[in-house]
Design a protein around this motif. Structure first.
Motif, PDB file in Angstrom:
ATOM      1  N   ILE A 182       0.804  -1.293   0.119  1.00 16.22           N
ATOM      2  CA  ILE A 182       0.089   0.108  -0.038  1.00 16.22           C
ATOM      3  C   ILE A 182       0.997   1.205   0.004  1.00 16.22           C
ATOM      4  CG2 ILE A 182      -1.886   1.366   1.433  1.00 16.22           C
ATOM      5  CD1 ILE A 182      -2.820  -0.916   2.403  1.00 16.22           C
ATOM      6  N   ALA A 183       1.770   1.415   0.835  1.00 18.95           N
ATOM      7  CA  ALA A 183       2.656   2.478   1.003  1.00 18.95           C
ATOM      8  C   ALA A 183       4.011   2.539   0.195  1.00 18.95           C
ATOM      9  CB  ALA A 183       2.889   2.602   2.596  1.00 18.95           C
ATOM     10  N   ASN A 184       4.427   1.442  -0.347  1.00 19.46           N
ATOM     11  CA  ASN A 184       5.386   1.303  -1.106  1.00 19.46           C
ATOM     12  C   ASN A 184       5.138   0.790  -2.459  1.00 19.46           C
ATOM     13  OD1 ASN A 184       7.737   1.981   1.225  1.00 19.46           O
ATOM     14  ND2 ASN A 184       6.446   0.492   1.935  1.00 19.46           N
ATOM     15  N   PRO A 185       5.028   1.539  -3.531  1.00 15.08           N
ATOM     16  CA  PRO A 185       4.751   1.131  -4.993  1.00 15.08           C
ATOM     17  C   PRO A 185       5.876   0.538  -5.586  1.00 15.08           C
ATOM     18  CG  PRO A 185       4.621   3.603  -5.007  1.00 15.08           C
ATOM     19  CD  PRO A 185       4.543   2.976  -3.318  1.00 15.08           C
ATOM     20  N   ASP A 186       7.238   0.871  -5.042  1.00 16.13           N
ATOM     21  CA  ASP A 186       8.379   0.483  -5.554  1.00 16.13           C
ATOM     22  C   ASP A 186       9.052  -0.608  -4.485  1.00 16.13           C
ATOM     23  OD1 ASP A 186       8.880   2.315  -3.625  1.00 16.13           O
ATOM     24  OD2 ASP A 186      10.664   3.311  -4.604  1.00 16.13           O
ATOM     25  N   LEU A 187       8.294  -1.220  -3.749  1.00 13.36           N
ATOM     26  CA  LEU A 187       8.840  -2.308  -2.754  1.00 13.36           C
ATOM     27  C   LEU A 187      10.028  -3.138  -3.099  1.00 13.36           C
ATOM     28  CD1 LEU A 187       8.165  -2.963   0.301  1.00 13.36           C
ATOM     29  CD2 LEU A 187       6.911  -4.718  -0.603  1.00 13.36           C
ATOM     30  N   VAL A 188       9.798  -3.660  -4.410  1.00 13.67           N
ATOM     31  CA  VAL A 188      10.922  -4.434  -4.918  1.00 13.67           C
ATOM     32  C   VAL A 188      12.236  -3.756  -4.791  1.00 13.67           C
ATOM     33  CG1 VAL A 188      11.727  -5.829  -6.884  1.00 13.67           C
ATOM     34  CG2 VAL A 188       9.584  -6.095  -6.155  1.00 13.67           C
ATOM     35  N   GLU A 189      12.149  -2.452  -5.386  1.00 14.52           N
ATOM     36  CA  GLU A 189      13.515  -1.861  -5.450  1.00 14.52           C
ATOM     37  C   GLU A 189      14.078  -1.317  -4.021  1.00 14.52           C
ATOM     38  OE1 GLU A 189      15.337  -1.324  -7.993  1.00 14.52           O
ATOM     39  OE2 GLU A 189      16.656   0.466  -7.055  1.00 14.52           O
ATOM     40  N   ARG A 190      12.849  -0.984  -2.999  1.00 16.38           N
ATOM     41  CA  ARG A 190      13.569  -0.831  -1.740  1.00 16.38           C
ATOM     42  C   ARG A 190      13.923  -1.991  -1.113  1.00 16.38           C
ATOM     43  NH1 ARG A 190      10.868   3.997   0.604  1.00 16.38           N
ATOM     44  NH2 ARG A 190       9.853   4.919  -0.979  1.00 16.38           N
ATOM     45  N   ILE A 191      13.550  -3.267  -1.514  1.00 17.96           N
ATOM     46  CA  ILE A 191      14.348  -4.394  -0.890  1.00 17.96           C
ATOM     47  C   ILE A 191      15.551  -4.546  -1.562  1.00 17.96           C
ATOM     48  CG2 ILE A 191      14.117  -6.869  -0.855  1.00 17.96           C
ATOM     49  CD1 ILE A 191      10.974  -6.582  -0.682  1.00 17.96           C
ATOM     50  N   ARG A 192      15.572  -4.150  -2.911  1.00 23.76           N
ATOM     51  CA  ARG A 192      17.199  -4.372  -3.545  1.00 23.76           C
ATOM     52  C   ARG A 192      18.116  -3.570  -2.864  1.00 23.76           C
ATOM     53  NH1 ARG A 192      15.250  -4.149  -8.651  1.00 23.76           N
ATOM     54  NH2 ARG A 192      15.122  -6.297  -8.981  1.00 23.76           N
ATOM     55  N   ARG A 193      17.625  -2.342  -2.598  1.00 24.83           N
ATOM     56  CA  ARG A 193      18.523  -1.246  -2.130  1.00 24.83           C
ATOM     57  C   ARG A 193      18.662  -1.364  -0.558  1.00 24.83           C
ATOM     58  NH1 ARG A 193      17.611   4.592  -4.735  1.00 24.83           N
ATOM     59  NH2 ARG A 193      16.518   3.874  -6.759  1.00 24.83           N
ATOM     60  N   GLY A 194      17.714  -1.980   0.075  1.00 17.83           N
ATOM     61  CA  GLY A 194      17.984  -2.005   1.584  1.00 17.83           C
ATOM     62  C   GLY A 194      17.381  -0.615   2.163  1.00 17.83           C
ATOM     63  N   ALA A 195      16.624  -0.006   1.329  1.00 20.03           N
ATOM     64  CA  ALA A 195      15.941   1.530   1.769  1.00 20.03           C
ATOM     65  C   ALA A 195      14.836   1.107   2.612  1.00 20.03           C
ATOM     66  CB  ALA A 195      15.509   2.056   0.508  1.00 20.03           C
ATOM     67  N   PRO A 196      14.577   2.251   3.716  1.00 18.03           N
ATOM     68  CA  PRO A 196      13.311   1.955   4.442  1.00 18.03           C
ATOM     69  C   PRO A 196      12.294   2.108   3.702  1.00 18.03           C
ATOM     70  CG  PRO A 196      14.618   4.495   4.319  1.00 18.03           C
ATOM     71  CD  PRO A 196      15.253   3.413   3.467  1.00 18.03           C
ATOM     72  N   TRP A 197      11.148   1.412   4.417  1.00 20.46           N
ATOM     73  CA  TRP A 197       9.750   1.075   3.765  1.00 20.46           C
ATOM     74  C   TRP A 197       8.854   2.397   4.418  1.00 20.46           C
ATOM     75  CZ3 TRP A 197       8.463  -4.692   4.312  1.00 20.46           C
ATOM     76  CH2 TRP A 197       9.356  -5.267   3.408  1.00 20.46           C
ATOM     77  N   ASN A 198       8.145   3.131   3.451  1.00 22.36           N
ATOM     78  CA  ASN A 198       7.166   4.036   3.997  1.00 22.36           C
ATOM     79  C   ASN A 198       5.908   3.381   4.928  1.00 22.36           C
ATOM     80  OD1 ASN A 198       8.048   6.067   2.319  1.00 22.36           O
ATOM     81  ND2 ASN A 198       7.070   5.296   0.629  1.00 22.36           N
ATOM     82  N   GLU A 199       5.612   4.053   6.121  1.00 11.23           N
ATOM     83  CA  GLU A 199       4.391   3.651   6.822  1.00 11.23           C
ATOM     84  C   GLU A 199       3.067   3.649   5.891  1.00 11.23           C
ATOM     85  OE1 GLU A 199       3.628   2.093   9.766  1.00 11.23           O
ATOM     86  OE2 GLU A 199       6.142   1.522   9.899  1.00 11.23           O
ATOM     87  N   ALA A 200       2.455   2.771   6.135  1.00 11.88           N
ATOM     88  CA  ALA A 200       0.806   3.015   5.478  1.00 11.88           C
ATOM     89  C   ALA A 200       0.013   3.705   6.362  1.00 11.88           C
ATOM     90  CB  ALA A 200       0.472   1.458   5.266  1.00 11.88           C
ATOM     91  N   ASP A 201      -0.995   4.438   5.918  1.00  8.49           N
ATOM     92  CA  ASP A 201      -1.917   5.268   6.713  1.00  8.49           C
ATOM     93  C   ASP A 201      -3.068   4.750   6.438  1.00  8.49           C
ATOM     94  OD1 ASP A 201      -3.656   7.148   7.756  1.00  8.49           O
ATOM     95  OD2 ASP A 201      -3.351   8.575   6.042  1.00  8.49           O
ATOM     96  N   ARG A 202      -3.670   4.003   7.765  1.00 10.26           N
ATOM     97  CA  ARG A 202      -4.768   3.240   7.891  1.00 10.26           C
ATOM     98  C   ARG A 202      -6.081   3.927   7.534  1.00 10.26           C
ATOM     99  NH1 ARG A 202      -5.594  -1.137  10.676  1.00 10.26           N
ATOM    100  NH2 ARG A 202      -3.587  -2.162  11.291  1.00 10.26           N
ATOM    101  N   SER A 203      -5.913   5.204   7.873  1.00 11.69           N
ATOM    102  CA  SER A 203      -7.241   6.035   7.512  1.00 11.69           C
ATOM    103  C   SER A 203      -7.464   6.113   5.921  1.00 11.69           C
ATOM    104  CB  SER A 203      -7.142   7.530   8.211  1.00 11.69           C
ATOM    105  OG  SER A 203      -6.191   8.307   7.355  1.00 11.69           O
ATOM    106  N   THR A 204      -6.705   5.806   5.200  1.00 13.89           N
ATOM    107  CA  THR A 204      -6.756   5.902   3.846  1.00 13.89           C
ATOM    108  C   THR A 204      -7.004   4.616   3.134  1.00 13.89           C
ATOM    109  OG1 THR A 204      -4.652   6.341   3.091  1.00 13.89           O
ATOM    110  CG2 THR A 204      -6.261   8.336   3.550  1.00 13.89           C
ATOM    111  N   PHE A 205      -7.061   3.366   4.020  1.00 20.96           N
ATOM    112  CA  PHE A 205      -7.177   1.965   3.455  1.00 20.96           C
ATOM    113  C   PHE A 205      -8.463   1.932   2.574  1.00 20.96           C
ATOM    114  CE2 PHE A 205      -4.278  -0.739   6.924  1.00 20.96           C
ATOM    115  CZ  PHE A 205      -3.305   0.103   6.256  1.00 20.96           C
ATOM    116  N   TYR A 206      -9.387   2.311   3.046  1.00 18.07           N
ATOM    117  CA  TYR A 206     -10.812   1.952   2.575  1.00 18.07           C
ATOM    118  C   TYR A 206     -11.576   3.214   1.907  1.00 18.07           C
ATOM    119  CZ  TYR A 206      -9.796  -2.452   5.107  1.00 18.07           C
ATOM    120  OH  TYR A 206      -9.156  -3.562   5.633  1.00 18.07           O
ATOM    121  N   GLY A 207     -11.833   3.387   0.656  1.00 13.75           N
ATOM    122  CA  GLY A 207     -12.526   4.380   0.245  1.00 13.75           C
ATOM    123  C   GLY A 207     -11.821   5.443   0.011  1.00 13.75           C
TER     124      GLY A 207
END
Ligand code: PHB
Length: 367
Positions: free
Chosen positions: A328-353
């Motif tokens: 949800i929070a990291n559209p480029d999650l694969v690239e972040r894993i590759r680079r060992g970069a930090p992950w953005n936190e997902a905002d629960r208030s915008t999960f639905y709708g």
């Protein structure tokens, strides 16, 4: 660098660029009226196309199969056309995508059902502690409500349920999806048939473990008949206890199904681990049994980070790992894993709708 996670993997006859899977995520942003995928949904999925595989948000195969407002369907021409745009955009970026077919069964409300009728279930047992999210009579707003009392499906109606899966698979095939995933998890219709607490039937769909598993296998066989076993996946959730599910046979029926899926040669089995809703971790011994029972690609999902995912692969207990909230929070999650970069936190208030905020506006890393 988590090498195994970033390795390609062959699933059925399709090669995924990595073992990082985007889990199905309800986002409740389908276009209205008609629960049709929109251009905003196209952008959201295209942003995440670098996943080895995207599994779409759960998509109802009929109006009867809907339990939440604004979730996309896969049973009308307009919905099929909307999905085709999503699939084309993901393919244009080199991604792969699986359509998740969903029937909620009793996790629904008369407000969502045609003519205000009761939702359907294996047995007339209400999910009395569970809320669904029906649209209000004005159709524009929605609210959390306790699930309505369901009615038990007649035996003669079951072929019609299987036909809903078949027709949705035909639409998925026409839309160009790489895979079709049968959602038999998380307390929705097919798991309501699997679980001892929700299935009190006395026909060939209830009683013995084989009978309780019958509808899931018939749905899977219908999908195989349309797209082929090498494009078919299934999601199961052993030990899942939300949505008022209780099952005294959860491991046995999971292992039975895994063996049946192996016999059919389906592409993948996707396990939703109960930790995502605060449940227990799966036991190592059960993981080993599951690994031995299923000969296709085994995908596990539930609270993993890059290190724990890599370890699961290294231990030989899965072939790929699905990530939900991180995608949800990291559209480029694969690239972040590759680079060992930090992950953005997902905002629960915008999960639905809602709209683009919290949906297509999460930042990517600088190139
Ligand atoms: C949800 O909409 O909350 C939802 C949908 C499908 C699942 C789980 C949760 O499998």
């Amino acid at each position: 660098m988590p090498e195994k996670l970033l390795n390609p993997v062959k699933v059925g006859s399709t090669t995924l660029s990595s073992r990082v899977v985007m889990a199905p995520l309800t986002r409740s942003r389908a276009g209205q009226p008609g629960d049709v995928p929109t251009e905003l949904n196209v952008e959201y999925y295209a942003q995440r196309a670098s996943a080895g595989l995207i599994v779409t948000e759960a998509s109802q195969i009929s109006r009867q199969g809907q339990g939440y407002a604004w979730t996309p369907g896969i049973y009308t021409d307009a919905q099929e056309a909307g999905w085709k745009k999503i699939v084309d955009a993901v393919h244009a970026k080199g991604g792969r995508i699986s359509a998740q077919l969903w029937h909620v069964g009793r996790i629904s409300h008369t407000l969502l059902q045609e003519n205000g009728t009761a939702p359907v279930a294996p047995s007339a047992i209400t999910a009395s502690s569970t809320k669904c999210f029906p649209v209000n009579p004005n159709r524009a707003t929605a609210s959390f409500e306790y699930c309505s009392p369901p009615r038990a499906l007649e035996t003669a109606e079951i072929p019609g349920i299987v036909a809903q899966y078949r027709q949705a698979a035909e639409r998925a095939l026409r839309a160009g999806f790489d895979f079709v995933e049968v959602h038999s998890a998380n307390g929705y219709l097919l798991q309501q048939f699997l679980a001892t607490g929700t299935n009190l039937r006395t026909d060939q769909y209830g009683g013995s473990l084989e009978n309780r598993a019958r509808l899931t296998l018939e749905a899977v066989d219908a999908v195989i008949g349309v797209v082929g076993a090498d494009r078919t996946g299934v999601r199961l959730s052993p030990h899942f206890e939300f949505n008022d599910i209780t099952d005294t046979d959860t491991e046995a029926i999971t292992l039975y199904l895994a063996r049946e899926f192996s016999r059919r040669g389906i592409a993948y089995l996707h396990i939703a681990e109960p930790v995502w809703v605060g449940g227990p971790a799966l036991e190592q011994e059960f993981r080993r049994q599951l690994r031995a029972a299923f000969t296709g690609t085994l995908i596990c999902c539930g609270g993993y980070d890059a290190d724990s995912a890599e370890k699961l692969l290294a231990d030989g207990l899965a072939d790929a790992v699905a990530f939900g909230r991180p995608f949800i929070a990291n559209p480029d999650l694969v690239e972040r894993i590759r680079r060992g970069a930090p992950w953005n936190e997902a905002d629960r208030s915008t999960f639905y709708g809602g709209g683009a905020h919290g949906y297509t506006d999460y930042p990517t890393l600088a190139p």
